[in-house]
Each structure stands twice: as structure tokens, then as C-alpha cells.
Design a protein around this motif. Sequence first.
Motif, PDB file in Angstrom:
ATOM      1  N   GLY A  68       0.813  -1.219   0.000  1.00 30.30           N
ATOM      2  CA  GLY A  68       0.000   0.000   0.000  1.00 30.30           C
ATOM      3  C   GLY A  68       0.839   1.259   0.000  1.00 30.30           C
ATOM      4  O   GLY A  68       0.412   2.301  -0.485  1.00 30.30           O
ATOM      5  N   LEU A  69       2.052   1.166   0.557  1.00 31.31           N
ATOM      6  CA  LEU A  69       2.926   2.346   0.582  1.00 31.31           C
ATOM      7  C   LEU A  69       3.858   2.389  -0.630  1.00 31.31           C
ATOM      8  O   LEU A  69       4.802   3.168  -0.667  1.00 31.31           O
ATOM      9  N   GLY A  70       3.596   1.514  -1.609  1.00 35.52           N
ATOM     10  CA  GLY A  70       4.350   1.582  -2.864  1.00 35.52           C
ATOM     11  C   GLY A  70       5.578   0.693  -2.915  1.00 35.52           C
ATOM     12  O   GLY A  70       6.378   0.781  -3.852  1.00 35.52           O
ATOM     13  N   TYR A  71       5.752  -0.182  -1.921  1.00 33.76           N
ATOM     14  CA  TYR A  71       6.884  -1.102  -1.930  1.00 33.76           C
ATOM     15  C   TYR A  71       6.398  -2.490  -2.322  1.00 33.76           C
ATOM     16  O   TYR A  71       5.205  -2.718  -2.499  1.00 33.76           O
ATOM     17  N   SER A  72       7.358  -3.410  -2.431  1.00 34.80           N
ATOM     18  CA  SER A  72       7.038  -4.801  -2.765  1.00 34.80           C
ATOM     19  C   SER A  72       7.780  -5.724  -1.810  1.00 34.80           C
ATOM     20  O   SER A  72       8.732  -5.307  -1.148  1.00 34.80           O
ATOM     21  N   SER A  73       7.350  -6.981  -1.791  1.00 37.91           N
ATOM     22  CA  SER A  73       7.945  -7.907  -0.819  1.00 37.91           C
ATOM     23  C   SER A  73       7.791  -9.337  -1.310  1.00 37.91           C
ATOM     24  O   SER A  73       7.093  -9.594  -2.295  1.00 37.91           O
ATOM     25  N   VAL A  74       8.448 -10.243  -0.592  1.00 36.09           N
ATOM     26  CA  VAL A  74       8.156 -11.666  -0.783  1.00 36.09           C
ATOM     27  C   VAL A  74       8.182 -12.333   0.597  1.00 36.09           C
ATOM     28  O   VAL A  74       9.178 -12.237   1.307  1.00 36.09           O
ATOM     29  N   GLU A 131      14.597 -19.911  21.944  1.00 34.75           N
ATOM     30  CA  GLU A 131      14.175 -21.167  21.312  1.00 34.75           C
ATOM     31  C   GLU A 131      12.660 -21.232  21.105  1.00 34.75           C
ATOM     32  O   GLU A 131      12.171 -21.751  20.112  1.00 34.75           O
ATOM     33  N   HIS A 132      11.871 -20.659  22.071  1.00 34.07           N
ATOM     34  CA  HIS A 132      10.417 -20.859  22.034  1.00 34.07           C
ATOM     35  C   HIS A 132       9.697 -20.074  20.931  1.00 34.07           C
ATOM     36  O   HIS A 132       8.536 -20.331  20.658  1.00 34.07           O
ATOM     37  N   ILE A 133      10.348 -19.098  20.300  1.00 28.80           N
ATOM     38  CA  ILE A 133       9.617 -18.266  19.323  1.00 28.80           C
ATOM     39  C   ILE A 133       9.267 -19.085  18.069  1.00 28.80           C
ATOM     40  O   ILE A 133       9.889 -20.106  17.790  1.00 28.80           O
ATOM     41  N   LYS A 134       8.268 -18.610  17.344  1.00 28.99           N
ATOM     42  CA  LYS A 134       7.904 -19.226  16.054  1.00 28.99           C
ATOM     43  C   LYS A 134       8.040 -18.162  14.969  1.00 28.99           C
ATOM     44  O   LYS A 134       7.734 -16.982  15.211  1.00 28.99           O
ATOM     45  N   PHE A 135       8.459 -18.593  13.797  1.00 31.66           N
ATOM     46  CA  PHE A 135       8.548 -17.669  12.664  1.00 31.66           C
ATOM     47  C   PHE A 135       7.269 -17.706  11.841  1.00 31.66           C
ATOM     48  O   PHE A 135       6.825 -18.782  11.446  1.00 31.66           O
ATOM     49  N   ALA A 136       6.700 -16.526  11.559  1.00 32.03           N
ATOM     50  CA  ALA A 136       5.615 -16.455  10.578  1.00 32.03           C
ATOM     51  C   ALA A 136       6.230 -16.323   9.187  1.00 32.03           C
ATOM     52  O   ALA A 136       5.753 -16.933   8.235  1.00 32.03           O
ATOM     53  N   SER A 137       7.271 -15.539   9.072  1.00 36.40           N
ATOM     54  CA  SER A 137       7.924 -15.356   7.771  1.00 36.40           C
ATOM     55  C   SER A 137       9.173 -14.498   7.876  1.00 36.40           C
ATOM     56  O   SER A 137       9.303 -13.684   8.791  1.00 36.40           O
ATOM     57  N   MET A 138      10.017 -14.692   6.872  1.00 35.32           N
ATOM     58  CA  MET A 138      11.092 -13.730   6.593  1.00 35.32           C
ATOM     59  C   MET A 138      10.554 -12.937   5.407  1.00 35.32           C
ATOM     60  O   MET A 138      10.041 -13.524   4.454  1.00 35.32           O
ATOM     61  N   VAL A 139      10.630 -11.604   5.475  1.00 32.88           N
ATOM     62  CA  VAL A 139      10.017 -10.797   4.407  1.00 32.88           C
ATOM     63  C   VAL A 139      11.012  -9.765   3.860  1.00 32.88           C
ATOM     64  O   VAL A 139      11.118  -8.653   4.389  1.00 32.88           O
ATOM     65  N   PRO A 140      11.770 -10.127   2.807  1.00 29.39           N
ATOM     66  CA  PRO A 140      12.599  -9.112   2.152  1.00 29.39           C
ATOM     67  C   PRO A 140      11.669  -8.106   1.462  1.00 29.39           C
ATOM     68  O   PRO A 140      10.669  -8.505   0.861  1.00 29.39           O
TER      69      PRO A 140
END
Length: 207
Positions: free
Chosen positions: A151-157, A175-184
Motif C-alpha cells: 500500500g505504501l508503494g513497496y514490494s515484498s516476498v 528457542e520458544h519463538i515461532k517464525f511467521a515469515s522472513m520478508v525481504p
Amino acid sequence: MAIQTTQKVLSVKDAIESRHSIRRFVQEPLPKEDLNQIFELVRLAPSAWNLQPWRFHVVTDSDLKEKLQEAAYGQQQVTSAPAVILAISDMEDVLANLTETVHPGLPDDRKQQEVANLSSIFGGMSVEERAQWGLTQTNIALGFLLLAIEGLGYSSVPMLGFDQEKVKELLDLPEHIKFASMVPFGRADAEGYEHHRLALDKTVTFH
Ligand SMILES: Cc1cc2nc3c(=O)[nH]c(=O)nc-3n(C[C@H](O)[C@H](O)[C@H](O)COP(=O)(O)O)c2cc1C
């Protein structure tokens, strides 16, 4: 509240329609106000009991991005992007600070009741069970994040193709955390693939 940003803002419809995964970006620093703006929007995502288990780590350091790319099996979009966001879920932090999540408008006795109730519900789960629960909520914020970026004019994956233990080590995450995503993400320097989606009658049933 009016929002100040350096980018042209898209409507929600335009942001959804124009979002494609982009894997090559313009190499340029991202304005801090745009980064702040993105997270100001993302923090408005809803979550059950308003627990907001999402936490974000923003990596702009080149050496660290190189290491993240190695952990992501060499996927080039990681170093191509000016910034890489790690969207993680941390339910242990939520549980240790429940009073932060209770609505400040509630009377004190209701606040205490709410904290006791939440402590009992989540305290009765294993660390793994509540981590998985937190991840379901954090994925809502991930959707907001992808659309706020667009929405701010950028892109991602969004990416989950990485060695999670290695990334935990690199960012010194518990250790206990969970990843939703890595987003470049950044400004697109390539086109994405044309949308391919299942037909509506496959995914939507009207009763
Ligand atoms: C949770 C998640 C993990 C993904 N992991 C990767 C990944 O590791 N590498 C990659 O190139 N794309 C990854 N993708 C992107 C998907 O391939 C892409 O979203 C899908 O093909 C639809 O294309 P679109 O995003 O351009 O609409 C991931 C997407 C999601 C939502």
C-alpha cells in the motif's frame, strides 16, 4: 489520524490486486518514516483477546543479510532487498507481560480478572501449544504487513524457506519463538509472476 509517508498510498483493493511476490529490489535505503508507517499499520491487526503476540525484527545490515541469505539456502532476494523483516511470534513474552495487553479502559478489578483468566488458559498449555496458537495470530499480522508494504508503494516476498534454528542463532532469538515469515522488501526492480489462484467455487461455499 492523517498518515505522513513519502510514498503514494494505494487503496486496500489496489494493494491486494497489485501485490505479487517480488524477488529483485532497487538497492536504496528505506526512509525511516516509511518503516515506522508500515509498523504503525501492522500493529492495528486484530488478535484473539488482543494478545498481539507478533514481534518484528528489521535487518538492514549487509553482513547480517548475507548470513540470512545463507540460512535461506542462498535465496538471492534476501540480499537484494534493502530491508528484511523477520515476523515472529513470542507467546512467552505475552504471558510474562499480560497486563500490557489488557485494555486500559477497563476498571482495575476487571483488568485483574482478565489477567488471571488469560494466565490460567495459557498457563495450562505447553510452551509448544501456546507457541503454535500465537503463530495463528501472528499470521494475521503477516497479512497486514504484506498489504501495508504494498500500500505504501513497496514490494515484498514472504518466505519460510530458511533454516529456522540458524536464523534464531543469527538474531539471538529464544528457542520458544515461532517464525511467521522472513520478508525481504523494498522498491521492486522486477515483475512478479501473473496471479494464479484457485477458482472461487473451489474455495468459497455459500449456504
Ligand atoms: C508463508 C509463505 C512462505 C513462502 N516461502 C517462500 C520462499 O521461501 N521463497 C520464495 O521464493 N517464495 C516463497 N513464498 C512465496 C509464494 O511462492 C507466493 O506467495 C505464491 O506463489 C503466490 O504468488 P504471489 O505472492 O506472487 O501472489 C512464500 C509464501 C508464503 C505465504
